[in-house]
Design a protein around this motif. Structure first.
Motif, PDB file in Angstrom:
ATOM      1  N   THR A  30       0.841  -1.188   0.000  1.00 45.56           N
ATOM      2  CA  THR A  30       0.000   0.000   0.000  1.00 45.56           C
ATOM      3  C   THR A  30       0.884   1.248   0.000  1.00 45.56           C
ATOM      4  N   PRO A  31       0.337   2.404  -0.365  1.00 43.25           N
ATOM      5  CA  PRO A  31       1.132   3.639  -0.286  1.00 43.25           C
ATOM      6  C   PRO A  31       1.738   3.857   1.099  1.00 43.25           C
ATOM      7  N   ALA A  32       0.975   3.554   2.147  1.00 42.99           N
ATOM      8  CA  ALA A  32       1.499   3.725   3.502  1.00 42.99           C
ATOM      9  C   ALA A  32       2.656   2.762   3.770  1.00 42.99           C
ATOM     10  N   GLU A  33       2.563   1.531   3.256  1.00 45.05           N
ATOM     11  CA  GLU A  33       3.646   0.559   3.439  1.00 45.05           C
ATOM     12  C   GLU A  33       4.898   0.979   2.682  1.00 45.05           C
ATOM     13  N   ARG A  84       6.437   3.918   4.699  1.00 43.72           N
ATOM     14  CA  ARG A  84       7.122   3.448   5.912  1.00 43.72           C
ATOM     15  C   ARG A  84       8.388   2.680   5.544  1.00 43.72           C
ATOM     16  N   GLY A  85       8.339   1.876   4.499  1.00 45.88           N
ATOM     17  CA  GLY A  85       9.521   1.140   4.077  1.00 45.88           C
ATOM     18  C   GLY A  85      10.654   2.063   3.686  1.00 45.88           C
ATOM     19  N   ARG A  86      10.346   3.107   2.939  1.00 45.93           N
ATOM     20  CA  ARG A  86      11.386   4.084   2.558  1.00 45.93           C
ATOM     21  C   ARG A  86      11.977   4.761   3.789  1.00 45.93           C
ATOM     22  N   TYR A  87      11.100   5.120   4.731  1.00 44.66           N
ATOM     23  CA  TYR A  87      11.560   5.793   5.940  1.00 44.66           C
ATOM     24  C   TYR A  87      12.470   4.870   6.764  1.00 44.66           C
ATOM     25  N   VAL A  88      12.031   3.644   6.989  1.00 44.69           N
ATOM     26  CA  VAL A  88      12.812   2.703   7.786  1.00 44.69           C
ATOM     27  C   VAL A  88      14.149   2.410   7.119  1.00 44.69           C
ATOM     28  N   LEU A  89      14.134   2.177   5.812  1.00 44.58           N
ATOM     29  CA  LEU A  89      15.386   1.885   5.110  1.00 44.58           C
ATOM     30  C   LEU A  89      16.326   3.089   5.153  1.00 44.58           C
ATOM     31  N   THR A  90      15.786   4.284   5.027  1.00 46.07           N
ATOM     32  CA  THR A  90      16.616   5.488   5.128  1.00 46.07           C
ATOM     33  C   THR A  90      17.263   5.578   6.505  1.00 46.07           C
ATOM     34  N   CYS A  91      16.502   5.266   7.553  1.00 46.00           N
ATOM     35  CA  CYS A  91      17.056   5.291   8.911  1.00 46.00           C
ATOM     36  C   CYS A  91      18.186   4.283   9.067  1.00 46.00           C
ATOM     37  N   ALA A 132      25.981   2.175  -0.839  1.00 41.71           N
ATOM     38  CA  ALA A 132      25.773   2.562  -2.234  1.00 41.71           C
ATOM     39  C   ALA A 132      24.660   1.727  -2.869  1.00 41.71           C
ATOM     40  N   ALA A 133      24.652   0.420  -2.582  1.00 49.14           N
ATOM     41  CA  ALA A 133      23.619  -0.449  -3.141  1.00 49.14           C
ATOM     42  C   ALA A 133      22.245  -0.087  -2.572  1.00 49.14           C
ATOM     43  N   THR A 134      22.204   0.280  -1.317  1.00 53.79           N
ATOM     44  CA  THR A 134      20.943   0.670  -0.690  1.00 53.79           C
ATOM     45  C   THR A 134      20.421   1.970  -1.283  1.00 53.79           C
ATOM     46  N   GLU A 135      21.305   2.898  -1.552  1.00 54.06           N
ATOM     47  CA  GLU A 135      20.900   4.153  -2.191  1.00 54.06           C
ATOM     48  C   GLU A 135      20.296   3.892  -3.570  1.00 54.06           C
ATOM     49  N   GLN A 136      20.832   2.911  -4.289  1.00 54.46           N
ATOM     50  CA  GLN A 136      20.261   2.556  -5.593  1.00 54.46           C
ATOM     51  C   GLN A 136      18.840   2.024  -5.438  1.00 54.46           C
ATOM     52  N   VAL A 137      18.625   1.222  -4.404  1.00 55.87           N
ATOM     53  CA  VAL A 137      17.277   0.707  -4.159  1.00 55.87           C
ATOM     54  C   VAL A 137      16.332   1.850  -3.829  1.00 55.87           C
ATOM     55  N   LEU A 138      16.756   2.744  -2.963  1.00 50.94           N
ATOM     56  CA  LEU A 138      15.915   3.889  -2.610  1.00 50.94           C
ATOM     57  C   LEU A 138      15.589   4.734  -3.839  1.00 50.94           C
ATOM     58  N   ASP A 139      16.526   4.857  -4.744  1.00 53.46           N
ATOM     59  CA  ASP A 139      16.295   5.656  -5.958  1.00 53.46           C
ATOM     60  C   ASP A 139      15.145   5.095  -6.784  1.00 53.46           C
ATOM     61  N   VAL A 140      15.025   3.759  -6.837  1.00 56.23           N
ATOM     62  CA  VAL A 140      13.994   3.168  -7.697  1.00 56.23           C
ATOM     63  C   VAL A 140      12.629   3.083  -7.007  1.00 56.23           C
ATOM     64  N   ILE A 141      12.576   3.333  -5.696  1.00 57.21           N
ATOM     65  CA  ILE A 141      11.288   3.250  -4.996  1.00 57.21           C
ATOM     66  C   ILE A 141      10.823   4.606  -4.471  1.00 57.21           C
ATOM     67  N   PRO A 201      15.165   8.498  -0.673  1.00 53.04           N
ATOM     68  CA  PRO A 201      15.197   8.502   0.794  1.00 53.04           C
ATOM     69  C   PRO A 201      14.042   9.314   1.356  1.00 53.04           C
ATOM     70  N   LEU A 202      13.629   8.967   2.568  1.00 53.82           N
ATOM     71  CA  LEU A 202      12.547   9.692   3.219  1.00 53.82           C
ATOM     72  C   LEU A 202      12.983  10.036   4.642  1.00 53.82           C
ATOM     73  N   ARG A 203      13.157  11.320   4.873  1.00 51.37           N
ATOM     74  CA  ARG A 203      13.551  11.795   6.199  1.00 51.37           C
ATOM     75  C   ARG A 203      12.534  12.837   6.669  1.00 51.37           C
TER      76      ARG A 203
END
Length: 245
Positions: A127-130, A133-140, A222-231, A234-236
């Motif tokens: 869902t949009p909320a999921e 939250r996933g972007r936020y948690v991964l950014t943290c 670096a690999a995590t930043e690539q994942v964040l880019d496609v989803i 980052p969300l802070r």
């Protein structure tokens, strides 16, 4: 000798001994794929007559541990839907890829077709909320990983390893969801990750290995930043989560 033979014979003996009235049974997991070792446990799904009790059991039979997935024909769709809601498809994949042990009346074959239909439909989208939250948690996790080093405190190395584990898992689940694929846990997580995205998935796994072997978080970051880019990035600042009443 065929790698399937010994585990299959052991699983069949288990079913005949403990569930003589089973409507069907199959062997899944590493044993069904020829990757079992002498100490591997057996994953066995057993289809029971209606009126019996659906459950999950761990038993020892003939010196080998076996994890039993026991359910009735009537309960099977409910278990498949639960599997789907978790996005892992553990039982679904056992039915799809497992080796049939017994199927005297064809019930097992029909249940397998139901499982394959659910697998083909795929897991539910986040869902949009999921996603948020996933972007936020991964950014943290990413921020903490890049900010922690073995020299920062007496427990710095332990913290770095723990953060690498959480970062890999969260990034993997989100990347797999981005591709609409089934995720996994344990040994299945890297397999599903590489299947869903061979390039970015390998970068995540290699990055995790760099932390484990060299205490170097840069490749994983670096690999995590690539994942964040496609989803969505980052969300802070600006993230809001409502507390449930």
């Amino acid at each position: 000798m065929d790698d399937h033979v010994a585990p299959t014979a052991e699983a069949l003996a288990l079913v005949k001994d403990r569930f003589p009235h089973a409507l069907g049974a199959l062997l899944g997991g590493s044993a069904a794929q020829g990757r079992a070792t002498p100490t591997s446990d057996l994953d066995v799904a057993v289809l029971l007559p209606d009126g019996d009790t659906s459950r999950r059991e761990v038993v020892r039979h003939g010196g080998r541990l076996a994890e039993l997935f026991l359910h009735t024909r009537a309960d099977a769709p409910e278990h498949f839907e639960r599997d789907r809601s978790l996005r892992r498809g553990t039982l679904l994949f056992i039915y799809d890829q497992g080796l049939p042990l017994v199927d005297p009346h064809g019930h097992l074959a029909r249940i397998r077709e139901q499982a394959r239909a659910v697998l083909a439909a795929g897991p539910p989208p986040l869902t949009p909320a999921e996603w948020e939250r996933g972007r936020y948690v991964l950014t943290c996790f990413l921020d903490d990983l890049t900010d922690t080093s073995p020299a920062t405190s007496p427990t710095g190395r332990y913290e770095q390893l723990s953060l690498a584990d959480f970062t890999l898992r969260e990034a993997a689940h989100l990347l797999i969801a981005h591709h609409g694929d089934w995720t996994g846990i344990g040994t299945w997580l890297p397999r599903r990750l590489l299947s869903a995205d061979p390039v970015r998935g390998k970068a995540l796994l290699d990055g995790h290995r760099a932390v484990a072997e060299h205490a170097d978080p840069a490749p994983l970051a670096a690999a995590t930043e690539q994942v964040l880019d496609v989803i969505g990035g980052p969300l802070r600042e600006g993230y809001t989560q409502r507390w449930r009443a």
